[in-house]
Scaffold this active site. Structure first.
Site: not given
Length: 309
Positions: A101, A128, A131, A222, A261, A289
């Site tokens: 990450r 991502h 996600q 988001d 998310c 996830r």
């Protein structure tokens, strides 16, 4: 030959459908996959802090019988401490995969180039993918046919948006991206997504007009400021004010469900009451996830695994 997951931009529709099917199977039959990563160790390398990503990977890897080693850089960039290529090569001496990450996508590319084990993108500035697979797993649990789904993303054009676009059109969805001016998604990602839509049958619409969301089954948003962005909220609040997802917008568009998310800022990009309503899929999305990531891990590390009955 090892396979990395830095983005889904080169995954076919069949590959994505197969990955989602595997995620559903693992979710519904967890005991059958208890040894899928038996004896395997995964390094989780985090430049950026996390709740959902860290916990879902850690617990998910444990459920598959693997071992996760978490390396926290206290939100400092890896670049500068030592060459990324040296870090990747060293980690690959011990680990069976690297979950990273990071701030910059090119850090992932350097890790993947130097490491002899799979590298999985747990978030970067451009994509991502973990996600996105959780998002479409969630949608698939409510709609049998992606080609009947219109998904409208509303807010800041960012890494989450890019992955939603690239995966969604390949699955056959109609993906609508609605952002304020000057907060649009990357132009190269738009071109790539349009090409994938032509190849696989989905559709992409990019707009600044909130009315483009009309007729959607699912709305998605988001945060207006990405993690680590120190822009004062007051500087952008007026710009994004017309892009909040709330009950009125759900009714206007005809949408049945809402996704986010997380982390979410209640009563900014999404109303608090909507987050807690029956239309909210946020917790199902968060749970998925882990299941989506578990499917990725099994696919990349042990695709020949035979689940126990």
């Amino acid at each position: 030959m090892k396979k990395d997951l830095l983005s889904f931009k080169d995954w076919t529709a069949d590959q994505l459908h197969s990955l989602l099917a595997l995620a559903k199977t693992i979710k519904n039959n967890p005991a059958s996959y208890r040894t899928a990563l038996d004896g395997l160790s995964i390094v989780a390398l985090f430049e950026k802090p996390s709740l959902r990503t860290r916990v879902s990977f850690d617990i998910g890897i444990n459920k598959l019988g693997g071992h996760m080693v978490y390396l926290d850089t206290q939100s400092n960039k890896l670049v500068g401490r030592e060459d990324v290529k040296d870090m990747g090569a060293n980690l690959a001496c011990w680990a069976d995969a690297i979950v990273a990450r990071v701030f910059a996508h090119n850090t992932l590319e350097e890790l993947a180039e130097s490491a002899k084990v799979p590298v999985i993108n747990a978030l970067c500035d451009m994509y991502h993918p973990c996600q996105a697979i959780a998002d479409y797993l969630t949608i698939s649990e409510h709609y049998d046919d992606f080609s009947t789904v219109k998904l409208a993303y509303i807010g800041d054009g960012n890494n989450v948006t890019h992955s939603l676009m690239l995966v969604g059109v390949a699955l056959g969805c109609e993906v609508v991206v609605i952002t304020p001016e000057d907060y649009e998604v990357d132009e190269n990602i738009i071109k790539l997504t349009q090409a994938r839509a032509q190849q696989f049958g989905g559709k992409l619409t990019v707009s600044t007009d909130i009315n483009a969301a009309n007729g959607s089954q699912v709305l998605y948003t988001d945060t207006w400021l990405s993690m680590g962005d120190e822009t004062p909220l007051a500087d952008i609040k007026d710009t994004f004010a017309g892009y909040e997802i709330n009950e009125a917008l759900m009714e206007k568009t005809g949408a049945e469900y809402v996704l986010h998310c997380q982390p979410a800022h209640r009563d900014l990009e999404i109303s608090s009451s909507l987050m807690d309503s029956d239309a909210s899929l946020l917790m199902q999305q968060a749970e998925n996830r882990m299941h989506g990531q578990n499917a990725i891990l099994v696919q990349l590390l042990n695709s020949g695994f035979k689940p126990k009955n």
